[in-house]
Design a protein around this motif. Sequence first.
Motif, short mmCIF file in Angstrom:
data_model
loop_
_atom_site.label_atom_id
_atom_site.label_comp_id
_atom_site.label_asym_id
_atom_site.label_seq_id
_atom_site.Cartn_x
_atom_site.Cartn_y
_atom_site.Cartn_z
N ALA A 75 2.54 9.68 -18.42
CA ALA A 75 1.74 10.00 -17.24
C ALA A 75 1.71 8.76 -16.36
O ALA A 75 1.72 7.62 -16.86
N GLY A 76 1.66 8.96 -15.05
CA GLY A 76 1.81 7.86 -14.11
C GLY A 76 0.62 6.93 -14.00
O GLY A 76 0.73 5.73 -14.22
N HIS A 77 -0.55 7.46 -13.64
CA HIS A 77 -1.67 6.56 -13.39
C HIS A 77 -2.15 5.86 -14.66
O HIS A 77 -2.54 4.68 -14.61
N PRO A 78 -2.06 6.48 -15.86
CA PRO A 78 -2.38 5.72 -17.07
C PRO A 78 -1.43 4.55 -17.32
O PRO A 78 -1.86 3.48 -17.77
N CYS A 79 -0.15 4.73 -17.01
CA CYS A 79 0.80 3.64 -17.21
C CYS A 79 0.59 2.52 -16.20
O CYS A 79 0.61 1.34 -16.56
N VAL A 80 0.38 2.86 -14.93
CA VAL A 80 0.13 1.84 -13.92
C VAL A 80 -1.12 1.03 -14.27
O VAL A 80 -1.13 -0.20 -14.21
N THR A 173 -2.06 10.94 -8.79
CA THR A 173 -1.19 11.33 -9.91
C THR A 173 0.20 10.72 -9.74
O THR A 173 1.00 11.19 -8.93
N GLY A 174 0.47 9.70 -10.53
CA GLY A 174 1.74 9.00 -10.43
C GLY A 174 2.94 9.84 -10.83
O GLY A 174 4.02 9.72 -10.23
N ALA A 175 2.79 10.70 -11.84
CA ALA A 175 3.92 11.51 -12.29
C ALA A 175 4.38 12.48 -11.20
O ALA A 175 5.58 12.67 -10.98
N ALA A 176 3.43 13.09 -10.50
CA ALA A 176 3.80 14.00 -9.41
C ALA A 176 4.46 13.24 -8.26
O ALA A 176 5.42 13.71 -7.65
N ALA A 177 3.94 12.04 -7.96
CA ALA A 177 4.56 11.21 -6.92
C ALA A 177 5.98 10.83 -7.30
O ALA A 177 6.88 10.78 -6.46
N LEU A 178 6.19 10.56 -8.58
CA LEU A 178 7.52 10.24 -9.08
C LEU A 178 8.47 11.41 -8.86
O LEU A 178 9.61 11.24 -8.40
N LEU A 179 8.02 12.62 -9.18
CA LEU A 179 8.86 13.81 -9.00
C LEU A 179 9.18 14.05 -7.53
O LEU A 179 10.31 14.41 -7.19
N LEU A 180 8.19 13.86 -6.66
CA LEU A 180 8.42 14.07 -5.24
C LEU A 180 9.42 13.04 -4.70
O LEU A 180 10.30 13.37 -3.89
N ILE A 190 2.09 7.43 -0.11
CA ILE A 190 1.35 8.68 -0.28
C ILE A 190 -0.15 8.44 -0.21
O ILE A 190 -0.69 7.57 -0.90
N ARG A 191 -0.81 9.22 0.62
CA ARG A 191 -2.28 9.25 0.66
C ARG A 191 -2.71 10.52 -0.07
O ARG A 191 -2.47 11.63 0.39
N GLN A 192 -3.35 10.34 -1.21
CA GLN A 192 -3.71 11.50 -2.04
C GLN A 192 -5.21 11.57 -2.24
O GLN A 192 -5.91 10.56 -2.21
N GLY A 193 -5.68 12.79 -2.47
CA GLY A 193 -7.09 13.00 -2.77
C GLY A 193 -7.97 12.61 -1.61
O GLY A 193 -7.68 12.86 -0.45
N LYS A 194 -9.07 11.92 -1.92
CA LYS A 194 -10.02 11.54 -0.89
C LYS A 194 -9.61 10.28 -0.14
O LYS A 194 -10.13 10.00 0.93
N GLY A 195 -8.68 9.51 -0.73
CA GLY A 195 -8.28 8.29 -0.04
C GLY A 195 -7.45 7.33 -0.87
O GLY A 195 -7.32 6.16 -0.52
N PRO A 202 12.83 4.97 -5.04
CA PRO A 202 13.93 5.30 -5.96
C PRO A 202 14.63 4.01 -6.42
O PRO A 202 14.73 3.05 -5.65
N GLN A 203 15.11 4.03 -7.65
CA GLN A 203 15.82 2.90 -8.23
C GLN A 203 17.20 3.36 -8.72
O GLN A 203 17.45 4.57 -8.85
N PRO A 204 18.10 2.43 -9.03
CA PRO A 204 19.43 2.83 -9.52
C PRO A 204 19.37 3.65 -10.79
O PRO A 204 18.42 3.56 -11.57
N GLU A 205 20.39 4.48 -10.97
CA GLU A 205 20.60 5.27 -12.19
C GLU A 205 19.47 6.25 -12.48
O GLU A 205 19.16 6.55 -13.62
N GLY A 206 18.84 6.75 -11.41
CA GLY A 206 17.86 7.81 -11.57
C GLY A 206 16.45 7.38 -11.91
O GLY A 206 15.58 8.24 -12.11
N TRP A 207 16.17 6.10 -11.94
CA TRP A 207 14.81 5.63 -12.20
C TRP A 207 14.00 5.65 -10.90
O TRP A 207 14.56 5.63 -9.81
N VAL A 208 12.68 5.69 -11.03
CA VAL A 208 11.79 5.66 -9.87
C VAL A 208 10.64 4.70 -10.15
O VAL A 208 10.06 4.71 -11.25
N GLU A 209 10.32 3.87 -9.17
CA GLU A 209 9.16 2.99 -9.28
C GLU A 209 7.95 3.65 -8.62
O GLU A 209 8.07 4.27 -7.56
N VAL A 210 6.80 3.50 -9.26
CA VAL A 210 5.53 3.97 -8.70
C VAL A 210 4.53 2.82 -8.81
O VAL A 210 4.41 2.20 -9.88
#
Length: 222
Positions: A75-80, A173-180, A190-195, A202-210
């Motif tokens: 999950a994204g926000h737990p990892c960040v 939600t970091g995972a959803a941002a990663l998918l988008l 991305i501005r999500q939720g209340k603020g 995107p990163q090389p070889e299909g990775w994504v930074e969040v």
Amino acid sequence: MNARVTDYDVLRVFCAPNGGYGNELGVVRDGSVLPERDARQEFAAKLGFSETVFVDDPERGVIDIYTPTLRLPFAGHPCVGTAWLLDVPELVTAAGVVGARLDGEFSWIEARPEWAPPRTLRQYPTAAEVDALPVPPQGEWVYAWAWEDEAAGRVRARAFPGRDDGIDEDEATGAAALLLTDRLGRALNIRQGKGSQLLTAPQPEGWVEVGGRVVLERRPER
């Protein structure tokens, strides 16, 4: 349940520039106090955060992630948030090894889109329409989004988990941002939720930074 399990940190992840908003995260730094999955699930439900992390090895960054109702391989926000708290170069999740780095005020992770749980990415014509959305019926995890400024990569988003666990809308939600980001193939602000604010690239070889800002809301009482 072991009384020591009351020792947990509360973070807010993906905060706004002024330090406000963000999605709350519970982190049990000593996962050995609750080694069994059933006990961890019970505790995550008791805390009621969208996710709770149990740290099984702080030096190697081995973590275990739970919502109030289920265990998540990634999950994204737990990892960040946990990467920021532990200050480690990587996290070991059930899905795989997540790269981590700190860059000024931002904590970043690097992960693969296929690790993210399934989400329905639903685009709307305007940010105002996203703002006006009611909570949809349960059953479908919906990431509603619209361009605020397509040329600049600015997105307005809201996240509706569709679960029966008392969380109608996820603030960030970091995972959803990663998918988008993977779908659009470009960096996003991305501005999500209340603020809350999430940055992606995107990163090389299909990775994504969040990435995003993390604030320590409270430490355990001693």
